[in-house]
Design a protein around this motif. Sequence first.
Motif, PDB file in Angstrom:
ATOM      1  N   SER A 230       0.817  -1.220   0.000  1.00 39.03           N
ATOM      2  CA  SER A 230       0.000   0.000   0.000  1.00 39.03           C
ATOM      3  C   SER A 230       0.848   1.266   0.000  1.00 39.03           C
ATOM      4  N   LEU A 231       2.162   1.125   0.111  1.00 43.41           N
ATOM      5  CA  LEU A 231       3.055   2.289   0.067  1.00 43.41           C
ATOM      6  C   LEU A 231       3.020   2.904  -1.331  1.00 43.41           C
ATOM      7  N   PRO A 232       3.222   4.228  -1.430  1.00 45.84           N
ATOM      8  CA  PRO A 232       3.006   4.913  -2.711  1.00 45.84           C
ATOM      9  C   PRO A 232       4.023   4.617  -3.803  1.00 45.84           C
ATOM     10  N   THR A 233       5.288   4.400  -3.433  1.00 42.53           N
ATOM     11  CA  THR A 233       6.328   4.236  -4.453  1.00 42.53           C
ATOM     12  C   THR A 233       6.977   2.866  -4.358  1.00 42.53           C
ATOM     13  N   LYS A 234       7.533   2.429  -5.497  1.00 42.74           N
ATOM     14  CA  LYS A 234       8.239   1.150  -5.553  1.00 42.74           C
ATOM     15  C   LYS A 234       9.476   1.183  -4.675  1.00 42.74           C
ATOM     16  N   GLU A 235      10.149   2.321  -4.635  1.00 41.81           N
ATOM     17  CA  GLU A 235      11.354   2.450  -3.815  1.00 41.81           C
ATOM     18  C   GLU A 235      11.039   2.278  -2.341  1.00 41.81           C
ATOM     19  N   ALA A 236       9.945   2.883  -1.901  1.00 39.48           N
ATOM     20  CA  ALA A 236       9.535   2.748  -0.496  1.00 39.48           C
ATOM     21  C   ALA A 236       9.151   1.308  -0.170  1.00 39.48           C
ATOM     22  N   GLN A 237       8.495   0.650  -1.126  1.00 42.02           N
ATOM     23  CA  GLN A 237       8.117  -0.742  -0.910  1.00 42.02           C
ATOM     24  C   GLN A 237       9.340  -1.642  -0.746  1.00 42.02           C
ATOM     25  N   LEU A 238      10.311  -1.477  -1.644  1.00 39.89           N
ATOM     26  CA  LEU A 238      11.523  -2.305  -1.579  1.00 39.89           C
ATOM     27  C   LEU A 238      12.320  -2.017  -0.311  1.00 39.89           C
ATOM     28  N   LYS A 239      12.414  -0.751   0.068  1.00 43.69           N
ATOM     29  CA  LYS A 239      13.172  -0.390   1.267  1.00 43.69           C
ATOM     30  C   LYS A 239      12.528  -0.981   2.516  1.00 43.69           C
TER      31      LYS A 239
END
Length: 342
Positions: A230-239
């Motif tokens: 549900s996080l907005p960006t792919k980078e935030a999801q991976l982190k």
Amino acid sequence: MSDSNTTDFTNPSTFILLGIPGLETAHVWISIPFCTMYAIAILGNFTILFIVKREPSLHEPMYYFLCMLAITDLVLSTATLPKTLSIFWFNSREINFSACLTQMYFVACFLVMDSGIFVAMAFDRYVAICDPLRHSTTLTNPLVAKIGLAVVLRGSMFILPYPFLARQWPYCRTNIIHNSYCEHMAVLKLACADIHVSSYYGLFLSFLVTGLDVSYISVSYIQILRAIFSLPTKEAQLKTFGTCISHLCVILAFYIPALFSFLTHLFGHNVPLHFHVLTANMYLLVPPMLNPIIYGVRTRQIRDRVLQLVTHKGMKVFSWCPGSQTELHAEQVGDIGLIPLP
């Protein structure tokens, strides 16, 4: 020893551990990887404990649980490997009856503790990702201490019937254990009485502990994955997902060998005995060896502290200048760093 198969062992003074039946001639060669894995487990887990104790920034719930895991792994591997290596190297096969039951208790007890710690770590990751603003107020030091105490008491109390039931059985068949350590079922098979109570209790406990723990961990990670996606960006999801990778790898390293060992005992009646024994030993050796490696590689804070520790030791030098007849030792250099030679 010649009468060991016919004597009444109602109260045996010793058991005989065979090591790995069928592979006696290869014991010395098998001891090499066993000893290597044990050394890595000891060094890695003590390193984790040392770094977390020394670094105040790591005094957080995640690392407290990691220290608990390191302690249980040290006990698990040390409870069996020294005796196994003594069988391989010195043919020291005898083990006192009480010592055998104690070893059986500690192995089973700390396996249950390991599973409980994984549940606690899953809870920590769940709160940290799904409710990060309340993480510091939810997982306080007193709560972490209570969780640790609950994990210890659960393992201690659930496994307590094992040695008491095993002690009351008459052992009139043999005192030879076809294993390298006193595994619960391997000891029970020597009894010449109705051991259904012990067998059913062990089976019930395996399903209860493993079933409940795996179910809770699975539900926690379903919620964690939902929060991550549900996080907005792919980078935030991976982190964010990267903070869970270490825990997931350690869980898989623990439960997959456990499931494999359990299934071979339950359905592998045609599997060679030496394969059963090797599987049981790997189950107690591989996770304690892999856990500190996984966390050391995947967790930046621990990796950085290890590199700092190694670099700091590498900076200590011994320099001798013949022209001035001056000798400078590492102890005198302290934290100055490298001393350039003229």
